[in-house]
Design a protein around this motif. Structure first.
Motif, PDB file in Angstrom:
ATOM      1  N   ASP A 209       0.842  -1.195   0.000  1.00 27.47           N
ATOM      2  CA  ASP A 209       0.000   0.000   0.000  1.00 27.47           C
ATOM      3  C   ASP A 209       0.879   1.246   0.000  1.00 27.47           C
ATOM      4  O   ASP A 209       2.063   1.197   0.345  1.00 27.47           O
ATOM      5  CB  ASP A 209      -0.929   0.010   1.218  1.00 27.47           C
ATOM      6  CG  ASP A 209      -2.338   0.499   0.859  1.00 27.47           C
ATOM      7  OD1 ASP A 209      -2.450   1.353  -0.044  1.00 27.47           O
ATOM      8  OD2 ASP A 209      -3.300   0.022   1.483  1.00 27.47           O
ATOM      9  N   THR A 210       0.294   2.357  -0.406  1.00 24.34           N
ATOM     10  CA  THR A 210       1.013   3.626  -0.448  1.00 24.34           C
ATOM     11  C   THR A 210      -0.007   4.760  -0.437  1.00 24.34           C
ATOM     12  O   THR A 210      -1.207   4.541  -0.685  1.00 24.34           O
ATOM     13  CB  THR A 210       1.892   3.718  -1.715  1.00 24.34           C
ATOM     14  OG1 THR A 210       2.721   4.894  -1.647  1.00 24.34           O
ATOM     15  CG2 THR A 210       1.052   3.815  -2.985  1.00 24.34           C
ATOM     16  N   SER A 211       0.461   5.964  -0.150  1.00 28.98           N
ATOM     17  CA  SER A 211      -0.339   7.155  -0.399  1.00 28.98           C
ATOM     18  C   SER A 211       0.090   7.718  -1.743  1.00 28.98           C
ATOM     19  O   SER A 211       0.997   7.190  -2.392  1.00 28.98           O
ATOM     20  CB  SER A 211      -0.118   8.190   0.708  1.00 28.98           C
ATOM     21  OG  SER A 211       1.162   8.787   0.583  1.00 28.98           O
ATOM     22  N   THR A 212      -0.544   8.788  -2.174  1.00 28.77           N
ATOM     23  CA  THR A 212      -0.122   9.436  -3.412  1.00 28.77           C
ATOM     24  C   THR A 212       0.877  10.561  -3.151  1.00 28.77           C
ATOM     25  O   THR A 212       1.444  11.112  -4.089  1.00 28.77           O
ATOM     26  CB  THR A 212      -1.336  10.004  -4.168  1.00 28.77           C
ATOM     27  OG1 THR A 212      -2.063  10.880  -3.301  1.00 28.77           O
ATOM     28  CG2 THR A 212      -2.242   8.884  -4.642  1.00 28.77           C
ATOM     29  N   LYS A 213       1.101  10.880  -1.867  1.00 28.94           N
ATOM     30  CA  LYS A 213       2.037  11.949  -1.514  1.00 28.94           C
ATOM     31  C   LYS A 213       3.404  11.417  -1.120  1.00 28.94           C
ATOM     32  O   LYS A 213       4.427  12.065  -1.374  1.00 28.94           O
ATOM     33  CB  LYS A 213       1.459  12.788  -0.371  1.00 28.94           C
ATOM     34  CG  LYS A 213       0.209  13.570  -0.761  1.00 28.94           C
ATOM     35  CD  LYS A 213      -0.294  14.423   0.401  1.00 28.94           C
ATOM     36  CE  LYS A 213      -1.533  15.215  -0.003  1.00 28.94           C
ATOM     37  NZ  LYS A 213      -2.070  16.028   1.122  1.00 28.94           N
ATOM     38  N   THR A 214       3.429  10.268  -0.471  1.00 31.00           N
ATOM     39  CA  THR A 214       4.686   9.663  -0.043  1.00 31.00           C
ATOM     40  C   THR A 214       4.755   8.252  -0.580  1.00 31.00           C
ATOM     41  O   THR A 214       3.866   7.431  -0.311  1.00 31.00           O
ATOM     42  CB  THR A 214       4.782   9.630   1.496  1.00 31.00           C
ATOM     43  OG1 THR A 214       4.664  10.958   2.004  1.00 31.00           O
ATOM     44  CG2 THR A 214       6.113   9.041   1.932  1.00 31.00           C
ATOM     45  N   TRP A 215       5.803   7.960  -1.325  1.00 30.98           N
ATOM     46  CA  TRP A 215       5.975   6.636  -1.916  1.00 30.98           C
ATOM     47  C   TRP A 215       6.281   5.642  -0.806  1.00 30.98           C
ATOM     48  O   TRP A 215       7.209   5.832  -0.018  1.00 30.98           O
ATOM     49  CB  TRP A 215       7.110   6.699  -2.927  1.00 30.98           C
ATOM     50  CG  TRP A 215       7.323   5.468  -3.746  1.00 30.98           C
ATOM     51  CD1 TRP A 215       6.463   4.438  -3.965  1.00 30.98           C
ATOM     52  CD2 TRP A 215       8.511   5.159  -4.485  1.00 30.98           C
ATOM     53  NE1 TRP A 215       7.020   3.506  -4.798  1.00 30.98           N
ATOM     54  CE2 TRP A 215       8.279   3.915  -5.127  1.00 30.98           C
ATOM     55  CE3 TRP A 215       9.734   5.803  -4.672  1.00 30.98           C
ATOM     56  CZ2 TRP A 215       9.236   3.314  -5.942  1.00 30.98           C
ATOM     57  CZ3 TRP A 215      10.687   5.211  -5.480  1.00 30.98           C
ATOM     58  CH2 TRP A 215      10.432   3.981  -6.114  1.00 30.98           C
ATOM     59  N   ALA A 216       5.515   4.586  -0.725  1.00 21.96           N
ATOM     60  CA  ALA A 216       5.693   3.592   0.323  1.00 21.96           C
ATOM     61  C   ALA A 216       5.362   2.206  -0.209  1.00 21.96           C
ATOM     62  O   ALA A 216       4.771   2.048  -1.285  1.00 21.96           O
ATOM     63  CB  ALA A 216       4.800   3.904   1.519  1.00 21.96           C
ATOM     64  N   HIS A 217       5.779   1.203   0.557  1.00 21.53           N
ATOM     65  CA  HIS A 217       5.353  -0.182   0.375  1.00 21.53           C
ATOM     66  C   HIS A 217       4.836  -0.635   1.739  1.00 21.53           C
ATOM     67  O   HIS A 217       5.454  -1.441   2.422  1.00 21.53           O
ATOM     68  CB  HIS A 217       6.503  -1.054  -0.122  1.00 21.53           C
ATOM     69  CG  HIS A 217       6.749  -0.942  -1.596  1.00 21.53           C
ATOM     70  ND1 HIS A 217       6.668   0.241  -2.284  1.00 21.53           N
ATOM     71  CD2 HIS A 217       7.065  -1.871  -2.526  1.00 21.53           C
ATOM     72  CE1 HIS A 217       6.928   0.032  -3.564  1.00 21.53           C
ATOM     73  NE2 HIS A 217       7.167  -1.251  -3.733  1.00 21.53           N
TER      74      HIS A 217
END
Length: 274
Positions: A209-217
């Motif tokens: 999962d991720t947000s659109t503001k901060t790249w995450a896994h």
């Protein structure tokens, strides 16, 4: 039901590859992806004993490695520096040969990156990348391995259609695609549409999962990735290959379990049936 594999990203600073195999098998997982990252797993530092230990760990746990993935931070197939391009190709070749030794079916290749302020001209970038892929594909064929390209936001081929266009240009049927749904969402691509775009080349899927503001896994359910739609898209395209949880977390065991439990509500095999 769709099976759940595990990417070992969260363990690269905690365990050697053979230790991670034992650990994740203890959690019930036997299909694994490994990041090629020192000291976790690094071909030039992996002597004969360590290679045997890894194979023995796979055998005693009834486990298999489905892919090896060199991260892109220090690698760049389209670097303006010829020495860096050559190093990157040679490192991928080492990984491909290791995959052949361990009967790993896929090695993930990340398209290179260009300078954000003044990118190199397309004709250089395209020639270098295409030539590199041809060389890597030739090595992979000799080892009985297949290379796959992954959609990565800060590469020069971040979208599904970019990857498909590039592979059509190169012309080899032996190069597949690894599709990462969190990468797609962060870049602004609808992952369900992306999966349909790459269906004919799709080899396996990265889930997180991720947000659109901060790249995450991140843990499934903590961001904006529409995972329930991903399962429906996989059913539509008839995909039966591996789907892998690529969770990056300081508490990976707990967050992998949470993510898997979320997936079980959308058509993946529950943890207690693995």
């Amino acid at each position: 039901m769709r099976e759940v594999a595990i990417n070992c990203y969260s363990y690269i600073w905690k365990m050697a590859a053979d230790e991670a195999i034992d650990h994740l098998a203890g959690l019930g997982y036997r299909e694994l992806e490994f990041m090629v990252n020192w000291p976790h797993l690094w071909p030039s530092a992996l002597g004969p004993q360590a290679r045997r230990r890894t194979r023995q760990a796979l055998e005693r746990n009834g486990a298999r490695i489905i892919s090896l993935a060199p991260p892109m931070l220090d690698l760049n197939l389209v670097s303006p520096a010829p020495e860096m391009r050559r190093y990157t190709i040679d490192h991928y070749i080492d990984v491909i040969r290791l995959a052949g030794e361990w009967d790993v079916p896929w090695v993930v290749v990340v398209p290179g990156k260009t300078h954000p302020l003044l990118p190199l001209p397309d004709h250089y970038r395209d020639r270098w990348f295409d030539d590199a892929l041809v060389e890597l594909e030739r090595c992979a064929a000799a080892e009985g391995v297949e290379i796959t390209l992954e959609n990565v936001p800060n590469s020069f081929l971040p979208r599904a259609e970019d990857l498909m266009s590039r592979l059509a240009r190169i012309g080899s049927d032996r190069i597949g695609i690894t599709y990462d749904v969190a990468n797609a969402v962060f870049f602004g691509e609808d992952p369900s549409q992306g999966l349909e775009e790459v269906a004919s080349r799709l080899r396996f899927v990265h889930l997180s999962d991720t947000s659109t503001k901060t790249w995450a896994h991140a843990t499934i359910g903590t961001g904006v990735v529409p995972v329930q739609d991903i399962g429906a898209a996989l059913d539509r395209i008839g995909f039966t290959g591996p789907t892998s949880l690529e969770i990056i977390s300081p508490e990976p065991d707990a967050d992998i379990r949470k993510s898997h439990d979320m997936l079980a509500g959308w058509g993946w095999r529950p943890r207690d049936q693995h």
